[in-house]
Design an enzyme around this catalytic site. Structure first.
Site, PDB file in Angstrom:
ATOM      1  N   LYS A  83       0.842  -1.197   0.000  1.00  0.00           N
ATOM      2  CA  LYS A  83       0.000   0.000   0.000  1.00  0.00           C
ATOM      3  C   LYS A  83       0.876   1.246   0.000  1.00  0.00           C
ATOM      4  O   LYS A  83       1.928   1.266   0.649  1.00  0.00           O
ATOM      5  CB  LYS A  83      -0.880   0.031   1.255  1.00  0.00           C
ATOM      6  CG  LYS A  83      -2.023  -0.938   1.256  1.00  0.00           C
ATOM      7  CD  LYS A  83      -2.777  -0.911   2.570  1.00  0.00           C
ATOM      8  CE  LYS A  83      -3.496   0.401   2.804  1.00  0.00           C
ATOM      9  NZ  LYS A  83      -4.402   0.335   3.983  1.00  0.00           N
ATOM     10  N   SER A 158      -9.112   1.104   3.115  1.00  0.00           N
ATOM     11  CA  SER A 158      -8.109   1.798   2.332  1.00  0.00           C
ATOM     12  C   SER A 158      -7.177   0.889   1.553  1.00  0.00           C
ATOM     13  O   SER A 158      -6.377   1.361   0.740  1.00  0.00           O
ATOM     14  CB  SER A 158      -7.266   2.683   3.259  1.00  0.00           C
ATOM     15  OG  SER A 158      -6.557   1.903   4.200  1.00  0.00           O
ATOM     16  N   SER A 182      -9.955  -1.400   7.050  1.00  0.00           N
ATOM     17  CA  SER A 182      -9.263  -1.195   5.776  1.00  0.00           C
ATOM     18  C   SER A 182      -8.705  -2.449   5.127  1.00  0.00           C
ATOM     19  O   SER A 182      -8.328  -2.421   3.958  1.00  0.00           O
ATOM     20  CB  SER A 182      -8.129  -0.174   5.953  1.00  0.00           C
ATOM     21  OG  SER A 182      -8.657   1.106   6.176  1.00  0.00           O
TER      22      SER A 182
END
Length: 463
Positions: A83, A158, A182
Protein backbone atom coordinates in the site's frame (compact mmCIF):
# COMPACT_ATOMS: atom_id res chain seq x y z
CA UNK A 1 -2.97 -23.77 -15.39
CA UNK A 2 -1.35 -20.32 -15.45
CA UNK A 3 0.62 -19.06 -12.45
CA UNK A 4 -2.04 -16.56 -11.36
CA UNK A 5 -4.56 -19.41 -11.21
CA UNK A 6 -2.55 -21.26 -8.56
CA UNK A 7 -3.07 -20.48 -4.90
CA UNK A 8 -0.35 -18.54 -3.12
CA UNK A 9 0.59 -21.68 -1.19
CA UNK A 10 0.92 -23.65 -4.43
CA UNK A 11 3.03 -20.90 -5.98
CA UNK A 12 5.24 -20.79 -2.89
CA UNK A 13 5.83 -24.53 -3.23
CA UNK A 14 6.65 -24.27 -6.94
CA UNK A 15 9.14 -21.49 -6.26
CA UNK A 16 10.73 -23.31 -3.33
CA UNK A 17 11.16 -26.46 -5.43
CA UNK A 18 12.70 -24.50 -8.30
CA UNK A 19 9.94 -25.64 -10.68
CA UNK A 20 9.18 -21.97 -11.31
CA UNK A 21 11.91 -19.34 -11.08
CA UNK A 22 11.43 -16.08 -9.22
CA UNK A 23 12.01 -14.25 -12.49
CA UNK A 24 9.32 -16.27 -14.26
CA UNK A 25 6.84 -15.47 -11.49
CA UNK A 26 7.73 -11.78 -11.48
CA UNK A 27 7.45 -11.53 -15.26
CA UNK A 28 4.09 -13.28 -15.24
CA UNK A 29 2.55 -11.00 -12.65
CA UNK A 30 4.11 -7.88 -14.16
CA UNK A 31 2.47 -8.89 -17.43
CA UNK A 32 -0.87 -9.18 -15.65
CA UNK A 33 -0.36 -5.74 -14.15
CA UNK A 34 0.51 -4.23 -17.52
CA UNK A 35 -2.63 -5.66 -19.07
CA UNK A 36 -5.15 -5.03 -16.30
CA UNK A 37 -4.00 -1.99 -14.34
CA UNK A 38 -5.12 0.59 -16.94
CA UNK A 39 -8.69 -0.61 -16.33
CA UNK A 40 -8.53 -1.27 -12.58
CA UNK A 41 -6.14 1.38 -11.23
CA UNK A 42 -4.84 -0.98 -8.54
CA UNK A 43 -1.21 0.18 -8.81
CA UNK A 44 0.05 3.74 -8.40
CA UNK A 45 3.69 2.77 -9.02
CA UNK A 46 5.04 -0.35 -10.74
CA UNK A 47 8.69 -1.14 -9.99
CA UNK A 48 9.27 -3.65 -12.77
CA UNK A 49 13.02 -3.15 -13.22
CA UNK A 50 13.76 -3.44 -9.52
CA UNK A 51 11.49 -6.47 -9.18
CA UNK A 52 13.26 -8.31 -12.00
CA UNK A 53 16.67 -7.49 -10.54
CA UNK A 54 15.53 -8.76 -7.14
CA UNK A 55 14.10 -11.87 -8.78
CA UNK A 56 17.42 -12.65 -10.46
CA UNK A 57 19.18 -12.34 -7.10
CA UNK A 58 16.55 -14.59 -5.51
CA UNK A 59 17.16 -17.28 -8.12
CA UNK A 60 20.90 -17.12 -7.45
CA UNK A 61 20.25 -17.30 -3.69
CA UNK A 62 18.14 -20.45 -4.13
CA UNK A 63 20.96 -22.16 -6.04
CA UNK A 64 23.41 -21.18 -3.29
CA UNK A 65 21.06 -22.44 -0.59
CA UNK A 66 20.75 -25.82 -2.27
CA UNK A 67 24.50 -26.16 -2.55
CA UNK A 68 24.80 -25.42 1.16
CA UNK A 69 21.86 -27.74 1.97
CA UNK A 70 19.84 -24.86 3.41
CA UNK A 71 16.07 -24.49 3.02
CA UNK A 72 14.74 -21.60 0.92
CA UNK A 73 13.40 -18.52 2.66
CA UNK A 74 9.70 -18.86 3.64
CA UNK A 75 8.43 -16.59 0.84
CA UNK A 76 11.21 -17.16 -1.66
CA UNK A 77 10.37 -15.30 -4.88
CA UNK A 78 6.76 -14.56 -3.95
CA UNK A 79 5.48 -11.40 -5.68
CA UNK A 80 3.49 -8.87 -3.68
CA UNK A 81 3.01 -5.11 -3.46
CA UNK A 82 2.70 -2.53 -0.72
CA UNK A 83 0.00 0.00 0.00
CA UNK A 84 1.23 3.49 -0.75
CA UNK A 85 1.18 4.25 2.96
CA UNK A 86 4.26 2.11 3.66
CA UNK A 87 7.83 3.17 2.84
CA UNK A 88 9.72 0.97 0.39
CA UNK A 89 13.37 1.89 -0.14
CA UNK A 90 13.97 3.80 -3.35
CA UNK A 91 10.27 4.21 -4.16
CA UNK A 92 8.21 7.40 -3.68
CA UNK A 93 5.59 7.30 -0.93
CA UNK A 94 2.53 9.34 -1.84
CA UNK A 95 0.25 8.59 1.14
CA UNK A 96 -2.49 9.07 -1.43
CA UNK A 97 -2.24 12.85 -1.28
CA UNK A 98 -1.44 15.62 -3.74
CA UNK A 99 -0.71 17.97 -0.83
CA UNK A 100 2.79 16.60 -0.11
CA UNK A 101 5.94 16.10 -2.13
CA UNK A 102 6.35 12.44 -3.05
CA UNK A 103 9.79 11.62 -1.68
CA UNK A 104 11.67 8.40 -2.35
CA UNK A 105 12.08 6.43 0.86
CA UNK A 106 15.60 5.94 2.20
CA UNK A 107 14.76 2.61 3.83
CA UNK A 108 12.03 0.02 4.09
CA UNK A 109 9.36 0.35 6.75
CA UNK A 110 10.09 -2.28 9.46
CA UNK A 111 7.20 -4.48 8.29
CA UNK A 112 8.33 -4.23 4.67
CA UNK A 113 11.85 -5.22 5.74
CA UNK A 114 10.45 -8.15 7.75
CA UNK A 115 8.54 -9.61 4.78
CA UNK A 116 11.30 -8.91 2.27
CA UNK A 117 13.71 -10.78 4.55
CA UNK A 118 11.49 -13.82 4.03
CA UNK A 119 12.17 -13.61 0.30
CA UNK A 120 9.10 -11.75 -1.00
CA UNK A 121 9.60 -9.43 -3.99
CA UNK A 122 7.80 -6.10 -4.31
CA UNK A 123 6.24 -5.25 -7.68
CA UNK A 124 5.18 -1.75 -6.67
CA UNK A 125 2.81 0.40 -4.63
CA UNK A 126 -0.99 0.17 -4.61
CA UNK A 127 -3.74 2.76 -4.59
CA UNK A 128 -5.16 4.15 -1.33
CA UNK A 129 -7.43 7.01 -0.24
CA UNK A 130 -5.75 10.16 1.02
CA UNK A 131 -3.80 9.27 4.20
CA UNK A 132 -5.71 5.96 4.28
CA UNK A 133 -8.69 7.78 5.75
CA UNK A 134 -11.64 6.35 3.82
CA UNK A 135 -13.39 3.11 2.87
CA UNK A 136 -12.87 3.82 -0.84
CA UNK A 137 -9.61 4.14 -2.78
CA UNK A 138 -9.94 7.40 -4.70
CA UNK A 139 -7.61 10.40 -4.48
CA UNK A 140 -6.14 13.24 -6.54
CA UNK A 141 -2.85 11.65 -7.58
CA UNK A 142 -3.91 8.69 -9.73
CA UNK A 143 -6.89 6.90 -11.22
CA UNK A 144 -9.26 5.36 -8.68
CA UNK A 145 -8.93 1.70 -7.82
CA UNK A 146 -11.81 -0.27 -9.30
CA UNK A 147 -13.50 -3.52 -8.35
CA UNK A 148 -12.55 -6.44 -10.65
CA UNK A 149 -16.03 -7.91 -10.14
CA UNK A 150 -17.51 -4.76 -11.72
CA UNK A 151 -15.11 -1.95 -12.64
CA UNK A 152 -17.85 0.64 -12.26
CA UNK A 153 -17.72 -0.01 -8.52
CA UNK A 154 -15.22 0.67 -5.75
CA UNK A 155 -13.12 -2.16 -4.32
CA UNK A 156 -13.32 -0.48 -0.91
CA UNK A 157 -10.49 0.98 1.10
CA UNK A 158 -8.11 1.80 2.33
CA UNK A 159 -6.43 -1.39 1.03
CA UNK A 160 -8.55 -1.15 -2.11
CA UNK A 161 -5.72 -1.17 -4.63
CA UNK A 162 -4.20 -4.24 -3.00
CA UNK A 163 -7.54 -6.07 -2.87
CA UNK A 164 -8.25 -5.26 -6.51
CA UNK A 165 -4.81 -6.55 -7.48
CA UNK A 166 -5.30 -9.87 -5.66
CA UNK A 167 -8.86 -10.37 -6.89
CA UNK A 168 -7.80 -9.69 -10.49
CA UNK A 169 -4.80 -12.06 -10.35
CA UNK A 170 -2.20 -9.29 -10.49
CA UNK A 171 -0.79 -10.58 -7.18
CA UNK A 172 -1.08 -13.93 -5.35
CA UNK A 173 -1.72 -12.14 -2.05
CA UNK A 174 -1.01 -8.77 -0.46
CA UNK A 175 -0.40 -7.19 2.93
CA UNK A 176 -2.78 -4.49 4.06
CA UNK A 177 -3.37 -2.48 7.18
CA UNK A 178 -6.61 -1.86 9.00
CA UNK A 179 -7.57 1.00 11.32
CA UNK A 180 -11.34 0.87 10.91
CA UNK A 181 -11.90 -1.91 8.42
CA UNK A 182 -9.26 -1.19 5.78
CA UNK A 183 -8.38 -4.88 5.23
CA UNK A 184 -11.84 -6.33 5.84
CA UNK A 185 -13.88 -3.86 3.77
CA UNK A 186 -11.98 -4.37 0.49
CA UNK A 187 -11.74 -8.11 1.15
CA UNK A 188 -15.52 -8.25 1.43
CA UNK A 189 -16.05 -6.02 -1.60
CA UNK A 190 -13.73 -8.10 -3.81
CA UNK A 191 -14.58 -11.62 -2.63
CA UNK A 192 -11.40 -12.25 -0.64
CA UNK A 193 -10.40 -13.44 2.81
CA UNK A 194 -9.07 -10.61 4.96
CA UNK A 195 -7.68 -10.92 8.48
CA UNK A 196 -7.43 -8.02 10.90
CA UNK A 197 -5.14 -9.27 13.68
CA UNK A 198 -5.51 -8.14 17.25
CA UNK A 199 -3.30 -5.29 18.39
CA UNK A 200 0.20 -6.65 19.04
CA UNK A 201 -0.10 -9.87 17.06
CA UNK A 202 2.15 -8.33 14.38
CA UNK A 203 5.16 -7.02 16.36
CA UNK A 204 5.94 -4.09 14.06
CA UNK A 205 2.47 -2.66 14.74
CA UNK A 206 3.56 -1.82 18.28
CA UNK A 207 6.33 0.59 17.32
CA UNK A 208 4.36 3.47 18.85
CA UNK A 209 2.80 1.62 21.78
CA UNK A 210 -0.72 0.37 22.43
CA UNK A 211 -2.31 3.83 22.69
CA UNK A 212 -2.24 6.94 20.57
CA UNK A 213 -1.13 10.41 21.64
CA UNK A 214 -4.51 11.05 23.31
CA UNK A 215 -4.68 7.76 25.19
CA UNK A 216 -7.14 6.08 22.84
CA UNK A 217 -6.57 2.44 21.84
CA UNK A 218 -4.22 2.28 18.87
CA UNK A 219 -6.37 1.36 15.90
CA UNK A 220 -4.14 0.42 12.96
CA UNK A 221 -2.81 -3.12 12.57
CA UNK A 222 -1.36 -5.06 9.62
CA UNK A 223 -2.97 -8.11 8.07
CA UNK A 224 -3.21 -10.24 4.92
CA UNK A 225 -5.53 -10.14 1.91
CA UNK A 226 -5.81 -13.38 -0.03
CA UNK A 227 -8.11 -15.61 -2.06
CA UNK A 228 -8.43 -18.24 0.66
CA UNK A 229 -7.68 -18.78 4.31
CA UNK A 230 -4.51 -20.82 3.75
CA UNK A 231 -3.03 -18.11 1.52
CA UNK A 232 -3.88 -15.49 4.15
CA UNK A 233 -2.24 -17.66 6.79
CA UNK A 234 0.93 -18.04 4.71
CA UNK A 235 1.34 -14.27 4.58
CA UNK A 236 0.34 -13.88 8.23
CA UNK A 237 3.22 -16.16 9.22
CA UNK A 238 5.59 -13.74 7.50
CA UNK A 239 4.00 -10.58 8.91
CA UNK A 240 4.41 -11.97 12.42
CA UNK A 241 7.78 -13.71 11.91
CA UNK A 242 9.18 -16.65 13.80
CA UNK A 243 5.96 -18.70 13.84
CA UNK A 244 7.38 -21.77 12.14
CA UNK A 245 4.35 -21.81 9.86
CA UNK A 246 1.85 -22.04 12.72
CA UNK A 247 -0.84 -19.95 11.03
CA UNK A 248 -0.65 -21.95 7.80
CA UNK A 249 -0.78 -25.20 9.78
CA UNK A 250 -3.92 -23.99 11.58
CA UNK A 251 -5.63 -23.00 8.35
CA UNK A 252 -4.75 -26.29 6.69
CA UNK A 253 -6.10 -28.23 9.66
CA UNK A 254 -9.40 -26.28 9.37
CA UNK A 255 -10.29 -27.45 12.86
CA UNK A 256 -10.92 -24.49 15.18
CA UNK A 257 -10.74 -25.23 18.92
CA UNK A 258 -9.36 -28.69 18.21
CA UNK A 259 -12.64 -29.85 16.72
CA UNK A 260 -14.81 -28.70 19.63
CA UNK A 261 -18.11 -27.13 18.50
CA UNK A 262 -17.95 -23.37 18.91
CA UNK A 263 -20.52 -21.10 20.48
CA UNK A 264 -21.08 -18.32 17.94
CA UNK A 265 -23.17 -15.25 18.66
CA UNK A 266 -24.87 -13.48 15.75
CA UNK A 267 -25.36 -9.73 15.94
CA UNK A 268 -26.79 -7.05 13.65
CA UNK A 269 -26.14 -4.32 16.18
CA UNK A 270 -23.80 -1.47 15.29
CA UNK A 271 -22.39 1.32 17.44
CA UNK A 272 -23.38 3.76 14.66
CA UNK A 273 -27.10 2.92 14.88
CA UNK A 274 -27.87 5.74 17.31
CA UNK A 275 -26.49 8.37 14.91
CA UNK A 276 -27.33 7.10 11.42
CA UNK A 277 -30.15 5.19 9.77
CA UNK A 278 -28.66 1.78 9.03
CA UNK A 279 -30.25 -0.61 6.55
CA UNK A 280 -29.08 -4.14 5.84
CA UNK A 281 -29.55 -4.73 2.14
CA UNK A 282 -30.93 -8.10 0.94
CA UNK A 283 -27.52 -9.18 -0.37
CA UNK A 284 -25.94 -8.51 3.03
CA UNK A 285 -28.73 -10.47 4.75
CA UNK A 286 -28.25 -13.33 2.30
CA UNK A 287 -24.52 -13.41 3.07
CA UNK A 288 -25.22 -13.48 6.82
CA UNK A 289 -27.80 -16.26 6.44
CA UNK A 290 -25.31 -18.24 4.37
CA UNK A 291 -22.69 -17.75 7.07
CA UNK A 292 -25.07 -19.05 9.73
CA UNK A 293 -25.86 -22.09 7.59
CA UNK A 294 -22.16 -22.83 7.05
CA UNK A 295 -21.49 -22.63 10.78
CA UNK A 296 -24.40 -24.89 11.64
CA UNK A 297 -23.43 -27.39 8.93
CA UNK A 298 -19.93 -27.49 10.47
CA UNK A 299 -21.49 -28.44 13.82
CA UNK A 300 -21.18 -25.11 15.64
CA UNK A 301 -23.87 -23.71 17.93
CA UNK A 302 -25.22 -20.43 16.62
CA UNK A 303 -27.40 -18.11 18.69
CA UNK A 304 -28.41 -14.48 18.83
CA UNK A 305 -25.80 -12.44 20.66
CA UNK A 306 -26.90 -10.08 23.40
CA UNK A 307 -24.72 -7.13 22.39
CA UNK A 308 -25.20 -3.44 23.19
CA UNK A 309 -23.05 -0.41 22.44
CA UNK A 310 -22.44 2.89 24.19
CA UNK A 311 -24.29 5.65 22.33
CA UNK A 312 -21.23 7.91 22.63
CA UNK A 313 -19.27 5.70 20.25
CA UNK A 314 -19.98 7.49 16.97
CA UNK A 315 -18.87 10.90 18.21
CA UNK A 316 -15.83 9.60 20.08
CA UNK A 317 -14.64 7.46 17.20
CA UNK A 318 -14.90 10.27 14.67
CA UNK A 319 -12.93 12.57 16.99
CA UNK A 320 -10.09 10.09 17.39
CA UNK A 321 -10.21 8.85 13.79
CA UNK A 322 -9.58 12.36 12.48
CA UNK A 323 -7.33 13.67 15.29
CA UNK A 324 -4.13 12.69 13.51
CA UNK A 325 -4.94 14.98 10.59
CA UNK A 326 -4.07 17.93 12.82
CA UNK A 327 -0.52 16.56 13.14
CA UNK A 328 0.11 16.15 9.42
CA UNK A 329 2.89 18.50 8.29
CA UNK A 330 1.13 19.92 5.25
CA UNK A 331 2.65 23.07 3.72
CA UNK A 332 0.34 26.02 3.09
CA UNK A 333 0.70 25.52 -0.65
CA UNK A 334 -0.52 21.96 -0.30
CA UNK A 335 -3.68 22.68 1.68
CA UNK A 336 -5.83 23.48 -1.42
CA UNK A 337 -4.80 20.15 -2.95
CA UNK A 338 -6.32 18.10 -0.13
CA UNK A 339 -9.54 16.24 -0.88
CA UNK A 340 -12.68 17.84 0.47
CA UNK A 341 -13.26 15.37 3.31
CA UNK A 342 -9.63 15.52 4.45
CA UNK A 343 -9.53 19.31 4.36
CA UNK A 344 -12.76 19.76 6.32
CA UNK A 345 -11.93 17.14 8.94
CA UNK A 346 -8.39 18.51 9.28
CA UNK A 347 -9.76 22.02 9.88
CA UNK A 348 -12.02 20.67 12.63
CA UNK A 349 -9.21 18.66 14.17
CA UNK A 350 -6.99 21.74 14.29
CA UNK A 351 -9.71 23.71 16.09
CA UNK A 352 -10.74 20.95 18.48
CA UNK A 353 -9.66 21.55 22.11
CA UNK A 354 -7.27 18.96 23.53
CA UNK A 355 -9.77 18.28 26.32
CA UNK A 356 -12.26 16.98 23.75
CA UNK A 357 -9.72 14.54 22.35
CA UNK A 358 -8.79 13.30 25.80
CA UNK A 359 -12.46 12.80 26.65
CA UNK A 360 -13.10 10.91 23.42
CA UNK A 361 -10.10 8.67 24.10
CA UNK A 362 -11.43 7.86 27.56
CA UNK A 363 -14.81 6.91 26.06
CA UNK A 364 -13.18 4.57 23.54
CA UNK A 365 -11.09 2.89 26.25
CA UNK A 366 -14.26 2.08 28.20
CA UNK A 367 -16.04 0.89 25.07
CA UNK A 368 -13.08 -1.36 24.23
CA UNK A 369 -13.27 -3.07 27.62
CA UNK A 370 -17.03 -3.43 27.35
CA UNK A 371 -16.88 -4.95 23.87
CA UNK A 372 -14.23 -7.47 24.86
CA UNK A 373 -16.36 -8.53 27.82
CA UNK A 374 -19.56 -8.85 25.77
CA UNK A 375 -18.01 -10.60 22.78
CA UNK A 376 -15.90 -12.77 25.08
CA UNK A 377 -19.00 -14.70 26.16
CA UNK A 378 -18.79 -16.41 22.77
CA UNK A 379 -16.03 -18.24 20.92
CA UNK A 380 -16.75 -15.91 18.01
CA UNK A 381 -19.28 -13.25 17.05
CA UNK A 382 -20.75 -13.24 13.55
CA UNK A 383 -21.81 -10.01 11.81
CA UNK A 384 -22.31 -8.97 8.21
CA UNK A 385 -19.05 -7.80 6.66
CA UNK A 386 -20.81 -4.91 4.92
CA UNK A 387 -24.34 -3.56 5.12
CA UNK A 388 -24.55 -2.76 1.40
CA UNK A 389 -23.18 -3.92 -1.93
CA UNK A 390 -20.16 -1.96 -3.22
CA UNK A 391 -20.94 1.54 -4.46
CA UNK A 392 -20.01 3.30 -7.67
CA UNK A 393 -16.78 5.23 -8.13
CA UNK A 394 -17.49 8.81 -7.01
CA UNK A 395 -20.45 7.83 -4.80
CA UNK A 396 -18.82 9.20 -1.66
CA UNK A 397 -16.69 12.01 -3.08
CA UNK A 398 -19.66 13.71 -4.74
CA UNK A 399 -20.81 14.82 -1.27
CA UNK A 400 -19.51 17.16 1.40
CA UNK A 401 -17.46 15.81 4.29
CA UNK A 402 -20.31 14.98 6.66
CA UNK A 403 -22.42 13.17 4.05
CA UNK A 404 -19.33 11.40 2.70
CA UNK A 405 -18.56 10.14 6.21
CA UNK A 406 -22.20 9.20 6.89
CA UNK A 407 -22.37 7.14 3.71
CA UNK A 408 -19.17 5.34 4.67
CA UNK A 409 -20.57 4.48 8.10
CA UNK A 410 -23.80 3.22 6.54
CA UNK A 411 -21.77 1.01 4.19
CA UNK A 412 -19.40 -0.31 6.88
CA UNK A 413 -21.17 -0.12 10.26
CA UNK A 414 -19.66 -3.30 11.75
CA UNK A 415 -15.89 -2.97 11.35
CA UNK A 416 -14.38 -0.01 13.22
CA UNK A 417 -15.48 -1.07 16.70
CA UNK A 418 -13.33 -4.20 16.35
CA UNK A 419 -10.27 -1.96 15.97
CA UNK A 420 -11.26 -0.05 19.09
CA UNK A 421 -11.56 -3.33 21.02
CA UNK A 422 -8.14 -4.47 19.76
CA UNK A 423 -9.27 -8.03 18.98
CA UNK A 424 -8.92 -10.00 15.74
CA UNK A 425 -11.57 -10.48 13.06
CA UNK A 426 -11.69 -12.25 9.73
CA UNK A 427 -13.89 -11.58 6.70
CA UNK A 428 -14.75 -14.27 4.19
CA UNK A 429 -17.12 -14.47 1.20
CA UNK A 430 -20.35 -16.44 1.62
CA UNK A 431 -22.72 -15.17 -1.10
CA UNK A 432 -22.64 -14.12 -4.75
CA UNK A 433 -25.36 -11.83 -6.07
CA UNK A 434 -27.08 -12.40 -9.42
CA UNK A 435 -24.92 -9.56 -10.75
CA UNK A 436 -21.75 -11.43 -9.78
CA UNK A 437 -20.82 -9.32 -6.75
CA UNK A 438 -19.43 -10.97 -3.64
CA UNK A 439 -20.80 -10.43 -0.14
CA UNK A 440 -19.44 -11.88 3.07
CA UNK A 441 -19.46 -12.11 6.83
CA UNK A 442 -17.19 -11.00 9.65
CA UNK A 443 -16.15 -13.29 12.49
CA UNK A 444 -14.83 -11.50 15.58
CA UNK A 445 -12.62 -13.49 17.94
CA UNK A 446 -11.06 -13.12 21.35
CA UNK A 447 -7.58 -11.79 21.89
CA UNK A 448 -4.99 -14.17 20.50
CA UNK A 449 -7.47 -16.12 18.35
CA UNK A 450 -6.01 -15.23 14.94
CA UNK A 451 -5.02 -18.83 14.15
CA UNK A 452 -8.41 -20.09 15.27
CA UNK A 453 -10.21 -17.57 13.07
CA UNK A 454 -8.15 -18.63 10.05
CA UNK A 455 -8.95 -22.26 10.84
CA UNK A 456 -12.64 -21.41 11.09
CA UNK A 457 -12.55 -19.45 7.83
CA UNK A 458 -10.91 -22.46 6.15
CA UNK A 459 -13.52 -24.80 7.62
CA UNK A 460 -16.33 -22.64 6.23
CA UNK A 461 -14.87 -22.51 2.74
CA UNK A 462 -12.86 -19.30 2.89
CA UNK A 463 -12.64 -19.02 -0.91
Amino acid sequence: MELHETTAVELRDLLAAGEVSAREAAEHYLGRIEGLNPLLGAFVTVTADTALEDAARADEALIAARRADRPPTPLHGMPLAWKDLWEVAGVPTTYGTAALEHVRADADHPLVARVHADGALSLGKTQVPEFGLNCYSENRIAAPARNPLDPRLSPGGSSGGSAAAVAAGMLPFAPGNDGGGSVRIPAAACGLVGLKPGLGAVPTDLGNGIRDAWGAPRLVVSGPLARDAADAALLMDSLVGGTGGAYLAAARAASPAGGRPLRVGVSLRSPFETRYDLTLEPAARAALDAGVALLEDAGHRVEEAAVRYDNRYASAFQTIWTAGLADAAIPAAGEPRLTRITREFRDRALRRPPADKLAAAAVLRRIAEDCRAQWGRYDAVLTPALAQTPREIGYYTSHGADDDYRLQCQYTPFTSVVNVAGVPAVVLPTHTTPEGLSMGVQLIGRRGSEAGLLALAAQLGGT
